[in-house]
Design an enzyme around this catalytic site. Structure first.
Site, PDB file in Angstrom:
ATOM      1  CG  ASP A 183      -6.430   0.650  10.087  1.00 35.51           C
ATOM      2  OD1 ASP A 183      -5.607  -0.280  10.101  1.00 35.51           O
ATOM      3  OD2 ASP A 183      -6.328   1.621   9.327  1.00 35.51           O
ATOM      4  CD  GLU A 216       2.270   4.229   5.466  1.00 34.02           C
ATOM      5  OE1 GLU A 216       1.139   3.733   5.601  1.00 34.02           O
ATOM      6  OE2 GLU A 216       2.641   5.245   6.089  1.00 34.02           O
ATOM      7  CD  GLU A 228      -2.122  -4.020   4.915  1.00 35.23           C
ATOM      8  OE1 GLU A 228      -3.332  -3.745   4.915  1.00 35.23           O
ATOM      9  OE2 GLU A 228      -1.300  -3.378   5.599  1.00 35.23           O
ATOM     10  CD  GLU A 251      -2.719   6.575   9.022  1.00 35.96           C
ATOM     11  OE1 GLU A 251      -1.925   7.076   8.197  1.00 35.96           O
ATOM     12  OE2 GLU A 251      -2.768   5.367   9.256  1.00 35.96           O
TER      13      GLU A 251
HETATM   14  C1  LIG Z   1      -3.694  -2.468   8.321  1.00 41.13           C
HETATM   15  C2  LIG Z   1      -3.162  -1.121   7.834  1.00 41.13           C
HETATM   16  N1  LIG Z   1      -2.267  -1.102   6.819  1.00 41.13           N
HETATM   17  C3  LIG Z   1      -1.776   0.110   6.400  1.00 41.13           C
HETATM   18  C4  LIG Z   1      -2.150   1.283   6.963  1.00 41.13           C
HETATM   19  C5  LIG Z   1      -1.640   2.597   6.450  1.00 41.13           C
HETATM   20  N2  LIG Z   1      -0.865   3.294   7.390  1.00 41.13           N
HETATM   21  C6  LIG Z   1      -3.068   1.200   7.997  1.00 41.13           C
HETATM   22  N3  LIG Z   1      -3.540   2.306   8.610  1.00 41.13           N
HETATM   23  N4  LIG Z   1      -3.595  -0.007   8.423  1.00 41.13           N
END
Ligand SMILES: Cc1ncc(CN)c(N)n1
Length: 231
Positions: A56, A150, A220, A98
């Site tokens: 991520d 999001e 996702e 983040e």
């Molecule tokens: C795969 C993914 N999707 C959404 C997000 C949220 N910003 C993330 N950090 N990573």
């Protein structure tokens, strides 16, 4: 007296909810994935969690460029009656936090971020983001994808924070990161922007935005599958 709105006009006012009903199975698949459910019930495999964390981090770095492109599209195409710029700039600032958060968490969990090689699902997702960065892609389609990306994290991690869950204490901070009320409010603001754009969009733009939403949901699901070792 105002003429009564047709069913299509009513649906167009809140297009997102119309789509979420229509596509509830895939939406459910993305926001109630077994990986998320395993965090929620405390059975999560920590090696899967570490895989997710490293992958991520790479995704979020690509996501920053995508958000910058959405910002540029907004500056060119939005009348900004809904304060789009403010919301998007807030999103950018949140992404800076983040990235810092990922660095701290990675060192806590012993994940060496410089060694992470992006897996197929991650590369596919990043390629999809790049395709949305093209100047051919209109703001309405791009912001729909942005909201969906999001919203999936917000809905997924908020589910792990509900009363009666067994989320491990050392994963609470992760769930708070996207499941907190402030992030929920931010996603709601994005949703309002999207609904406002869609209410005025052509049929072709609406169709493209719906396809973008479905693409995000599929990516996702694949991303969560990859974290569980599936891809
Ligand atoms: C795969 C993914 N999707 C959404 C997000 C949220 N910003 C993330 N950090 N990573």
């Amino acid at each position: 007296m105002q003429a009564k709105k047709t069913r299509e006009e009513v649906q167009k006012i809140n297009m997102i909810d119309t789509w979420l009903k229509k596509h509830r199975l895939i939406y459910f698949g993305a926001t109630r994935h077994p990986f998320i459910l395993s965090i929620r019930d405390g059975t999560v495999n920590l090696s899967s969690f570490k895989t997710w964390l490293g992958q991520d981090y790479i995704f979020v770095r690509a996501f920053v460029s995508f958000v910058a492109s959405v910002l540029i599209k907004a500056s060119k195409e939005s009348d900004d009656s809904g304060g789009d710029m403010e919301v998007l700039l807030g999103g950018m600032a949140a992404l800076n936090d983040e990235i810092q958060w990922f660095k701290i968490e990675a060192s806590k969990w012993g994940v060496q971020l410089s060694d992470i090689v992006p897996q197929k699902a991650n590369k596919d997702y990043c390629r999809f983001l790049e395709s949305l960065m093209s100047s051919e892609v209109k703001y309405t389609m791009a912001i729909t994808a942005f909201w969906a990306i999001e919203a999936v994290y917000q809905q997924s991690f908020a589910h792990c924070l509900e009363d009666g869950t067994n989320t491990p204490s050392d994963l609470q901070a992760t769930c708070q990161r996207w499941g907190n009320d402030g992030f929920g409010q931010y996603c709601h603001s994005l949703k309002q922007i999207v609904n406002r754009r869609l209410a005025k969009a052509s049929d072709d733009e609406i169709k493209k935005a719906e396809v973008a939403l479905l693409d995000v949901l599929e990516h996702e699901v694949e991303f969560w599958n990859m974290s569980c070792g599936g891809a």
